[in-house]
Design a protein around this motif. Structure first.
Motif, PDB file in Angstrom:
ATOM      1  N   THR A  79       0.955  -1.253  -0.065  1.00 51.87           N
ATOM      2  CA  THR A  79       0.067  -0.080   0.167  1.00 51.87           C
ATOM      3  C   THR A  79       0.993   1.404   0.094  1.00 51.87           C
ATOM      4  N   PRO A  80       0.588   2.184  -0.901  1.00 53.93           N
ATOM      5  CA  PRO A  80       1.547   3.547  -0.867  1.00 53.93           C
ATOM      6  C   PRO A  80       1.121   4.201   0.459  1.00 53.93           C
ATOM      7  N   ILE A  81       2.434   4.580   0.947  1.00 54.38           N
ATOM      8  CA  ILE A  81       2.188   5.336   2.192  1.00 54.38           C
ATOM      9  C   ILE A  81       2.194   6.955   1.819  1.00 54.38           C
ATOM     10  N   LYS A  82       1.214   7.544   2.455  1.00 55.48           N
ATOM     11  CA  LYS A  82       0.808   9.029   2.205  1.00 55.48           C
ATOM     12  C   LYS A  82       0.926   9.640   3.525  1.00 55.48           C
ATOM     13  N   ALA A  83       1.453  10.922   3.383  1.00 56.08           N
ATOM     14  CA  ALA A  83       1.478  11.806   4.816  1.00 56.08           C
ATOM     15  C   ALA A  83      -0.014  12.475   4.985  1.00 56.08           C
ATOM     16  N   GLN A  84      -0.026  12.828   6.242  1.00 52.22           N
ATOM     17  CA  GLN A  84      -1.276  13.609   6.486  1.00 52.22           C
ATOM     18  C   GLN A  84      -1.305  14.896   5.850  1.00 52.22           C
ATOM     19  N   GLY A  85      -2.466  15.386   5.549  1.00 53.31           N
ATOM     20  CA  GLY A  85      -2.698  16.828   4.823  1.00 53.31           C
ATOM     21  C   GLY A  85      -2.108  17.853   5.904  1.00 53.31           C
ATOM     22  N   TRP A  86      -2.387  19.083   5.336  1.00 50.32           N
ATOM     23  CA  TRP A  86      -2.116  20.319   6.417  1.00 50.32           C
ATOM     24  C   TRP A  86      -2.755  20.190   7.386  1.00 50.32           C
TER      25      TRP A  86
END
Length: 344
Positions: free
Chosen positions: A330-337
């Motif tokens: 699963t691609p890792i994504k950072a939380q948004g603003w």
């Protein structure tokens, strides 16, 4: 007008960095872009960083004792120095105060600051005070040093490096959930006593009074191990891993079963119906160290119970992924603003 959410934290930092002129002094080795600025200090490199905490954004005085807050504010800055493989020497502390704070309250805040200075063996050498219309604001600047041969940046990871993390992750986030829940209960009925059982002490402590991992810096030096890249885990494992990979222009794979999570974190996550992996990836405020080492160097760390190998660095710079027990990626994504960011 452009909404900040369209950029996210990483995009905003890049935008600001592009407007800053390149350093003109030969002593300035590294400016914006790492956990701390680096300058030439003769035999060693000097390190400098600044962190700010704003009431209502970073802390809630409903449940955060001022003494713990003072300690935590110092830990924020010290952790950035440790992330450069350095050790802190001095700090300055500046505060903005509204009229609702008493002299005794500020005494309590500085008691925590002094306790942190003693714990990390650093000197408090100055600062500033001013009035504030928005509650309490604390800014801590830290000065540290590191031998030139031991300096560790974010952008020097190499293909096939072992990804390591210290301690455990997600506990501070679950501690925050517990404290927020008890706040809501108290607001509904001020006669209710907090339900923070003894077995939850670890989680609450990780939120209120975290520790910077200067102990690991000492251990790495004793073992003769210099990480190829390192960053502190302040905004969650996902965000920090993406920072490290992006600046090293490489990718990474981490394994969910290898991510170190304390038993109390598992129990609290189950109670709140939160995935413990999600808490570890995105919770933040753990102040552990995420670093990479060459495979041969990892052999010296393999028996250290406070360091866990969670994955490896890959050559695919466009992919940072999480591998599950079932073998799914699963691609890792950072939380948004989130309303919180740092120029480091």
């Amino acid at each position: 007008m452009t909404d900040l959410n369209t950029l996210g934290e990483i995009g905003l930092i890049d935008r600001i960095r592009q407007t800053i002129p390149k350093p003109t002094h030969k002593e300035t080795i590294q400016g914006i872009g790492d956990d701390a600025a680096v300058f030439d200090w003769g035999d060693d490199f000097g390190l400098f960083c600044t962190d700010m905490l704003v009431e209502g954004i970073h802390f809630d005085l409903t449940y955060v004792p001022l003494k713990h807050l003072g300690y935590k504010a110092v830990t924020f800055a010290v952790s950035d120095i440790a992330a450069m493989n350095g050790l802190p020497i001095q700090i300055t502390v500046s505060i903005g105060l509204s009229s609702r704070f008493t002299v005794e309250a500020i005494d309590e805040l500085y008691a925590g600051i002094r306790a942190a200075c003693k714990a990390y063996n650093i000197d408090l050498v100055g600062g500033d005070t001013t009035s504030s219309r928005s509650g309490l604001i604390i800014s801590v600047s830290a000065l540290g040093k590191v031998p030139k041969e031991a300096i560790t940046y974010r952008d020097k990871a190499q293909v096939n490096d072992i990804l390591c993390v210290t301690g455990d992750l997600g506990a501070a986030y679950m501690g925050l959930q517990l404290l927020e829940r008890e706040k809501q209960v108290f607001m509904a009925d001020s006669g209710m006593q907090p339900n923070l059982s003894e077995e939850r002490t670890y989680l609450v402590q990780r939120q209120l009074r975290p520790e910077a991992r200067t102990d690991i810096v000492h251990e790495l030096r004793d073992l003769g191990v210099v990480p190829t890249a390192m960053i502190d885990v302040s905004d969650g494992l996902a965000s920090e891993l993406l920072h490290l990979c992006r600046q090293s222009k490489l990718g990474a794979i981490i394994f969910d079963e290898n991510i170190p999570i304390d038993d109390q974190t598992y129990l609290a996550a189950d109670e709140f119906n939160i995935s413990p992996i999600t808490a570890a990836l995105n919770g933040g405020e753990d102040y552990e160290l995420l670093f990479t080492v060459r495979p041969q160097a990892f052999e010296k760390l393999a028996t250290n119970s406070r360091i866990t190998a969670i994955g490896y660095i890959s050559s695919d710079s466009k992919y940072v992924g999480l591998s599950t027990k079932a073998g799914q990626l699963t691609p890792i994504k950072a939380q948004g603003w989130q309303g919180i960011f740092s120029l480091t």
